[in-house]
Enzyme design. Structure first.
Site, mmCIF file in Angstrom:
data_model
loop_
_atom_site.group_PDB
_atom_site.id
_atom_site.type_symbol
_atom_site.label_atom_id
_atom_site.label_comp_id
_atom_site.label_asym_id
_atom_site.label_seq_id
_atom_site.Cartn_x
_atom_site.Cartn_y
_atom_site.Cartn_z
ATOM 1 N N LYS A 59 0.551 -1.114 0.071
ATOM 2 C CA LYS A 59 -0.033 0.101 0.075
ATOM 3 C C LYS A 59 0.908 1.223 0.005
ATOM 4 O O LYS A 59 0.821 1.995 -0.722
ATOM 5 C CB LYS A 59 -0.937 0.012 1.248
ATOM 6 C CG LYS A 59 -2.039 0.979 1.161
ATOM 7 C CD LYS A 59 -2.726 1.346 2.768
ATOM 8 C CE LYS A 59 -3.512 2.596 2.537
ATOM 9 N NZ LYS A 59 -4.472 2.656 3.789
ATOM 10 N N GLU A 91 10.710 -4.788 4.012
ATOM 11 C CA GLU A 91 10.642 -6.341 3.614
ATOM 12 C C GLU A 91 10.355 -6.536 2.243
ATOM 13 O O GLU A 91 10.971 -7.323 1.459
ATOM 14 C CB GLU A 91 9.398 -7.074 4.545
ATOM 15 C CG GLU A 91 10.306 -7.088 6.044
ATOM 16 C CD GLU A 91 9.428 -6.050 6.769
ATOM 17 O OE1 GLU A 91 9.197 -4.792 6.228
ATOM 18 O OE2 GLU A 91 9.171 -6.247 8.030
ATOM 19 N N GLY A 93 -4.685 -1.653 5.023
ATOM 20 C CA GLY A 93 -3.771 -2.714 4.507
ATOM 21 C C GLY A 93 -4.541 -4.243 5.066
ATOM 22 O O GLY A 93 -4.807 -4.930 4.054
ATOM 23 N N ARG A 94 -5.046 -4.062 6.300
ATOM 24 C CA ARG A 94 -5.487 -5.407 6.789
ATOM 25 C C ARG A 94 -6.892 -5.554 6.071
ATOM 26 O O ARG A 94 -7.587 -6.594 6.527
ATOM 27 C CB ARG A 94 -5.301 -5.466 8.264
ATOM 28 C CG ARG A 94 -5.971 -4.094 8.635
ATOM 29 C CD ARG A 94 -5.802 -4.252 10.505
ATOM 30 N NE ARG A 94 -6.166 -3.038 11.114
ATOM 31 C CZ ARG A 94 -5.599 -1.802 11.249
ATOM 32 N NH1 ARG A 94 -4.405 -1.803 10.530
ATOM 33 N NH2 ARG A 94 -5.554 -0.839 11.884
ATOM 34 N N GLU A 138 -4.140 -5.504 15.064
ATOM 35 C CA GLU A 138 -3.529 -4.232 14.677
ATOM 36 C C GLU A 138 -4.719 -3.078 14.805
ATOM 37 O O GLU A 138 -4.587 -1.989 14.664
ATOM 38 C CB GLU A 138 -2.824 -4.489 13.353
ATOM 39 C CG GLU A 138 -2.196 -3.193 12.820
ATOM 40 C CD GLU A 138 -1.311 -3.566 11.651
ATOM 41 O OE1 GLU A 138 -0.024 -4.038 11.980
ATOM 42 O OE2 GLU A 138 -1.947 -3.466 10.486
ATOM 43 N N HIS A 148 -3.296 -31.727 19.993
ATOM 44 C CA HIS A 148 -2.149 -32.587 20.545
ATOM 45 C C HIS A 148 -1.130 -31.701 21.081
ATOM 46 O O HIS A 148 -0.141 -31.926 21.325
ATOM 47 C CB HIS A 148 -1.932 -33.678 19.495
ATOM 48 C CG HIS A 148 -2.887 -34.527 19.070
ATOM 49 N ND1 HIS A 148 -3.133 -35.559 19.637
ATOM 50 C CD2 HIS A 148 -3.844 -34.196 18.202
ATOM 51 C CE1 HIS A 148 -4.122 -36.153 19.301
ATOM 52 N NE2 HIS A 148 -4.594 -35.248 18.236
ATOM 53 N N LYS A 199 9.859 0.018 13.330
ATOM 54 C CA LYS A 199 10.409 0.262 12.197
ATOM 55 C C LYS A 199 11.471 1.600 11.760
ATOM 56 O O LYS A 199 12.601 1.471 11.458
ATOM 57 C CB LYS A 199 9.217 0.866 11.352
ATOM 58 C CG LYS A 199 8.329 -0.342 10.733
ATOM 59 C CD LYS A 199 7.159 0.253 9.840
ATOM 60 C CE LYS A 199 6.058 -0.457 9.592
ATOM 61 N NZ LYS A 199 5.222 -0.277 8.496
#
Ligand code: F6P
Length: 521
Positions: free
Chosen positions: A193, A199, A251-252, A337, A367, A491
């Site tokens: 975005k 990254e 973004g999410r 977030e 488990h 960041k």
């Protein structure tokens, strides 16, 4: 204090007092023969059973009052009409417009144009047959939604292209994604975005270098999806290869936009349309249904009761579906977030907000951490998600999967008393020692969501359900669900630390200095 806020504080106190008293025994609430019909509902392909929560009629009424006192109705209208409810970023929040609900004529036209462009592009790539692979590069909201949906769609739609993902700045991420791929047959879709994410830019650079090393021209292989066209151009993406989205798509909440382009190419525009259609169905329900029969509203309010009334500080999300195994990771971003905020819109402490979201696929979790869920010293409500249809051609496996899911929610609620255990143990010589160990407290709450199938439509409805739940909880907690300032500091410091690792002399605390010193080159 306004009369509304006074009312809210009174209702809130009532709820807290009820919670402090411990809440009712869930199993006993079924003495009300109407409980299941009051506490369950179906929307499209999703049946939601909220009956296994410690919510009696009195608490239910308090939760409905709370929604009214927080002006949920007004907030819902402001949200869907495109008001700039993301005040700290001065942005509207219009992801439902990507599915056809809300937004003005300009927004609707931009969405319609983009949908046509995406579908035409996807068809063209599919028809050409030039590419066999798509490497989708992005992180957070530019990764988790597409990744979840890519897995989910596998259940019912054949992928025409092999779709792989690279998100982490760890070189293993891009290495694993590119491993074994023929660069000449690979398309790279860079999704960001902001087009400022470390990254994503590093992974895109590495993918570009990989293409060049194989003699491929990146301009013929790399496309970008961004709300920052200039940033993408500056990064070297040809303007014709850029698909836009807008600052009013968080973004999410962006999988419905061009962020889902890789999905459209791999699975086809029809599947993507059905996915949007499923979300639109949930949108319409959320916008129109009365709160007492509104799936996202009920889910949200019961979550508030568990968090603020009963004090449970986490929520486990356990999909009994391998194809939904990324669901809890997706929800970690969506919920934490959005609502992981201690400060409210008004700049004051907001109290206890978003619980920790965690989980893993069933039956695997049984488990691993289910011991803690059943007998641990803390209580975590669980969202069980199951799919009625077997899409794997293995009906015996599927029935066992469903049986496990249902049994776990039953076991959490009914438990097993010490008296029952003792009866089972009979005259066992170690009965006294064993009985407390084998006792299950029960009265542990859960929701079960049962999807008819794992069609694109069902998947769309499921994700939209949680999006709206998050919105409602943000309104009740009084936080802005649509900014994320909490990710910034780390960041910024990472940029400084990187520069120090490369020889810089930034000032840090002694612990940080020592770590940098050990790694400095
Ligand atoms: O760091 C958090 C975040 O800003 C998320 O909100 C976002 O989804 C992710 O990073 C990726 O951002 P972008 O799409 O701008 O690369």
């Amino acid at each position: 204090m306004s009369s509304t806020s006074l009312k809210k504080s009174e209702i809130w106190s009532d709820m807290k007092a009820r919670g402090a008293a411990g809440g009712p025994n869930i199993a006993n609430l079924f003495s009300d023969k109407d409980r299941l019909s009051k506490m369950s509902l179906t929307v499209g392909k999703i049946y939601a059973d909220f009956s296994k929560h410690a919510v009696d009629d009195g608490t239910f009424k308090i939760l409905m009052d709370l929604a009214k006192a927080c002006d949920l109705d007004g907030w819902r209208t402001r949200f869907l009409s495109g008001e700039r409810i993301n005040v700290s970023e001065n942005r509207a929040v219009l992801h439902p417009a990507l599915r056809g609900l809300g937004g003005d004529a300009g927004v609707q036209e931009a969405v319609a144009d983009m949908r046509v462009r995406m579908a035409e592009f996807a068809d063209q790539i599919r028809e050409q047959g030039r590419f066999e692979n798509i490497v989708h590069i992005g992180i957070g909201g530019s990764d988790l939604g597409p990744r979840l949906v890519a897995d989910g769609l596998k259940a019912t739609v054949d992928a025409q292209l092999n779709l792989v993902f690279a998100e982490n700045v760890d070189g293993a991420s891009i290495n694993d994604a590119l491993d074994g791929l023929d660069p000449t047959k690979t398309m790279v879709v860079v999704v960001s975005k902001s087009f400022g994410t470390q990254e994503t830019k590093m992974n895109a650079d590495s993918a570009r270098a990989w293409l060049k090393a194989a003699g491929c021209d990146p301009a013929d292989h790399v496309i970008a999806v961004s709300a920052n066209r200039e940033g993408a151009v500056e990064f070297g993406i040809a303007p014709d290869n850029i698909f836009d989205f807008w600052d009013w798509v968080g973004g999410r909440y962006s999988v419905w936009s061009a962020v889902g382009l890789s999905l459209q190419i791999a699975y086809g525009p029809d599947a993507f349309d059905e996915f949007l259609g499923g979300a639109a169905l949930m949108d319409a329900h959320f916008a129109q249904a009365d709160f007492n029969k509104n799936m996202p509203v009920l889910m949200a309010l019961i979550g508030v009761w568990n968090r603020n009334g009963l004090g449970y500080d986490s929520l486990a999300v356990i999909p009994y579906s391998r194809r939904l195994r990324k669901f809890s990771a997706f929800l970690q971003q969506l919920e934490m977030e959005s609502n992981g905020k201690a400060i409210g819109r008004d700049g004051k402490p907001a109290g206890q907000t978003c619980p920790i979201i965690w989980g893993d696929e069933g039956t695997n979790g049984q488990h691993a951490f289910f011991q803690w869920l059943h007998q641990g010293s803390s209580i975590a409500p669980v969202d069980f998600v199951a799919v009625a249809t077997d899409h794997e051609g293995r009906p015996n496996h599927h029935k066992a999967l469903l049986a496990n899911c249902i049994a776990q929610s039953e076991a959490l609620m009914v438990g097993k008393t010490e008296a029952e255990v003792r009866e089972e143990l009979g005259d066992h010589p170690k009965a006294d020692e064993l009985a407390p160990q084998k006792t299950f407290f029960g009265n542990r709450p859960s929701t079960t969501l049962l999807l008819d199938d794992l069609s694109p439509e069902a998947l769309g409805s499921l994700i939209a359900l949680y999006e709206h739940k998050v919105f409602v909880q943000g309104v009740i907690w009084g936080v802005n669900s649509f900014d994320q300032w909490g990710v910034q500091l780390g960041k910024v410091l990472a940029t400084q630390v990187l520069s120090d690792l490369n020889g810089g002399n930034g000032k840090h605390d002694p612990s940080t200095m020592a770590l940098i010193g050990r790694l400095k080159t």
